[in-house]
Design an enzyme around this catalytic site. Structure first.
Site, short mmCIF file in Angstrom:
data_model
loop_
_atom_site.label_atom_id
_atom_site.label_comp_id
_atom_site.label_asym_id
_atom_site.label_seq_id
_atom_site.Cartn_x
_atom_site.Cartn_y
_atom_site.Cartn_z
N LYS A 109 0.51 -1.21 0.34
CA LYS A 109 0.18 0.18 0.49
C LYS A 109 0.96 1.15 0.21
O LYS A 109 0.12 2.67 -1.01
CB LYS A 109 -0.88 0.06 1.46
CG LYS A 109 -2.13 -1.08 0.65
CD LYS A 109 -3.11 -0.68 2.20
CE LYS A 109 -4.22 -1.57 2.24
NZ LYS A 109 -4.64 -2.08 3.33
N LYS A 152 -4.98 -11.01 -6.26
CA LYS A 152 -6.21 -11.04 -5.54
C LYS A 152 -7.13 -9.93 -6.25
O LYS A 152 -7.39 -8.68 -6.30
CB LYS A 152 -5.90 -10.41 -4.13
CG LYS A 152 -6.01 -9.45 -3.59
CD LYS A 152 -5.85 -9.51 -1.72
CE LYS A 152 -5.78 -8.14 -1.71
NZ LYS A 152 -6.14 -7.35 -0.21
N LYS A 165 -11.43 -4.55 -4.92
CA LYS A 165 -11.79 -2.96 -5.64
C LYS A 165 -11.45 -2.13 -6.24
O LYS A 165 -11.86 -1.93 -6.95
CB LYS A 165 -12.51 -2.46 -4.63
CG LYS A 165 -13.35 -3.28 -3.32
CD LYS A 165 -15.35 -3.09 -3.49
CE LYS A 165 -15.31 -1.49 -3.89
NZ LYS A 165 -17.10 -1.67 -3.90
P1 TYM Z 1 -10.46 -6.39 4.60
O1 TYM Z 1 -11.74 -5.06 4.86
O2 TYM Z 1 -9.92 -6.42 3.56
O3 TYM Z 1 -11.63 -8.17 4.40
C1 TYM Z 1 -12.80 -8.54 4.70
C2 TYM Z 1 -11.66 -9.77 4.45
O4 TYM Z 1 -12.60 -10.33 2.92
C3 TYM Z 1 -10.84 -10.96 2.78
N1 TYM Z 1 -10.76 -11.16 1.82
C4 TYM Z 1 -10.09 -11.93 0.71
N2 TYM Z 1 -10.55 -12.84 0.73
C5 TYM Z 1 -10.20 -14.28 -0.62
N3 TYM Z 1 -10.02 -13.52 -1.41
C6 TYM Z 1 -9.85 -12.51 -1.49
N4 TYM Z 1 -9.73 -12.12 -3.07
C7 TYM Z 1 -9.82 -10.89 -0.74
N5 TYM Z 1 -10.75 -10.57 -0.13
C8 TYM Z 1 -10.56 -9.94 0.90
C9 TYM Z 1 -10.32 -10.56 3.97
O5 TYM Z 1 -9.04 -11.60 4.01
C10 TYM Z 1 -10.60 -10.08 5.36
O6 TYM Z 1 -10.37 -11.80 5.96
N6 TYM Z 1 -7.20 -5.54 7.88
C11 TYM Z 1 -8.64 -6.54 7.71
C12 TYM Z 1 -10.41 -5.66 8.72
C13 TYM Z 1 -9.72 -6.39 10.14
C14 TYM Z 1 -9.84 -7.83 10.94
C15 TYM Z 1 -9.57 -7.26 11.88
C16 TYM Z 1 -9.91 -8.87 10.61
C17 TYM Z 1 -9.22 -5.68 11.11
N7 TYM Z 1 -9.18 -6.04 12.17
C18 TYM Z 1 -9.45 -8.06 13.26
C19 TYM Z 1 -10.03 -10.12 11.56
C20 TYM Z 1 -9.78 -9.70 12.46
C21 TYM Z 1 -8.86 -5.71 6.23
O7 TYM Z 1 -8.63 -5.18 5.62
O8 TYM Z 1 -9.99 -7.25 5.72
#
Ligand code: TYM
Length: 330
Positions: free
Chosen positions: A112, A195, A198
């Site tokens: 990022k 992956k 968006k």
């Molecule tokens: P975020 O909001 O980017 O994504 C939410 C969840 O979706 C999963 N994900 C995917 N899984 C498979 N293939 C993909 N292409 C794909 N894109 C997204 C992510 O792995 C995620 O599980 N940092 C985290 C949010 C967070 C969090 C936490 C998660 C903040 N605190 C505590 C677990 C525990 C995030 O940005 O996810």
């Protein structure tokens, strides 16, 4: 009952197929087996520049989508991160226990930050994983359902839990990542080497877009010059991704799909998968709209969730502050 915690960023607006298959599907099923805490992580969303009005709308939109997807606020604690101040408070303590180099090795930060001008890379983007660890550790979480891209952050959460425990005495549960075997990483339809996210609008199936558009994106998915429908992620990443999605959305095994589609072209597979997606998102969108039409009820659900979350979070934080050596407030 073991405890589960997970979070999703509201930044995105609409959830996408990767979110669902990588994580949210497990959020839903784990409600049956775990004491569940699910969080819309708005604090994480301001690590990059955010418009305030957009953030507010997206936060409600995210909560409505979680409810529509099957998160049951009677059984699970569904809340917004900024409503529970303990997240930011514990994050500070954990930031002070995270090495500068350790945080710099996070691949998501490296990705990022390399995409932006240096002055636009915030300190918050750098400390993001400590906040994520705080989210998880506050609830003494056993299991964290996430996709593959969060594995390294989860590993850091475990390290920080162990580090704190060995320095100040055991408080934290060391959490386990719960990453699906088959759908840990859903790939971009236009670039099946990266992956789904968006950032590539033509390669992502968004649950809140016109379902016809989703079906069209699947029909235009990048494949290969062969004709055979066969799971082979190295040589046929596009078709393999579609098979993984198809299998996960229908419960039919990949082997079954391969044999059913023997002698059929890619077009048939894409058309049918498009229909599966349309059938899934159409009633979903209706349910989301129902939640959005009643913002008073929605906010009530989130307020109740935050109250419940605070009960656990404040207890953990009190112990942490005491162990660290902060004087108790009079
Ligand atoms: P975020 O909001 O980017 O994504 C939410 C969840 O979706 C999963 N994900 C995917 N899984 C498979 N293939 C993909 N292409 C794909 N894109 C997204 C992510 O792995 C995620 O599980 N940092 C985290 C949010 C967070 C969090 C936490 C998660 C903040 N605190 C505590 C677990 C525990 C995030 O940005 O996810």
């Amino acid at each position: 009952r073991p405890r589960v915690f997970s979070g999703i960023q509201p930044t995105a607006g609409s959830f996408h197929l990767g979110n669902y298959l990588g994580a949210l599907r497990n959020w839903i099923t784990m409600q049956d087996t775990h004491d569940a805490f699910y969080c819309v992580v708005d604090l994480h969303s301001i690590t990059v520049a955010m418009d305030p009005e957009e953030l507010r709308n997206n936060t409600r939109y995210a909560a409505a989508q979680l409810l529509a997807m099957g998160i049951d606020p009677e059984r699970s604690t569904l809340f917004v991160q900024s409503h529970v101040a303990e997240h930011a408070q514990l994050s500070w303590v954990l930031e002070c226990m995270t090495g500068f180099g350790e945080a710099g090795r996070m691949t998501q930060f490296k990705d990022k930050s390399s995409r932006q001008e240096e002055e636009h890379v915030s300190v918050g983007l750098f400390t993001y994983p400590a906040l994520m660890a705080a989210d998880i550790l506050l609830y003494r979480t056993d299991a964290v359902p996430v996709g593959e891209d969060q594995r390294q952050h989860l590993e850091l959460s475990r390290t920080l839990a162990q580090r704190f425990n060995s320095r100040f005495g055991s408080i934290f549960v060391v959490p386990d990542a719960h990453i699906p075997q088959d759908t840990a990483k859903i790939f971009d339809l236009q670039a099946p080497g990266s992956k789904m996210s968006k950032s590539v609008p033509s390669g992502v199936v968004e649950f809140m877009e016109d379902p016809k558009r989703s079906a069209k994106k699947i029909r235009s998915a990048v494949t290969d010059n062969e004709r055979e429908i066969r799971y082979d992620p190295d040589d046929k990443p596009g078709i393999s991704n579609l098979l993984v999605i198809y299998s996960a959305m229908t419960g039919r095994s990949i082997a079954e799909l391969e044999s059913d589609y023997e002698g059929h072209g890619y077009g048939d597979l894409k058309k049918n998968l498009g229909e599966v997606i349309v059938d899934f998102v159409t009633p979903f969108q209706t349910r989301v709209q129902e939640y959005l039409d009643d913002p008073v009820e929605l906010d009530k659900i989130l307020r109740r969730g935050a109250e419940r979350a605070r009960t656990t979070a404040s207890e953990t934080l009190r112990t942490v502050f005491d162990r660290v050596g902060f004087l108790p407030p009079a």
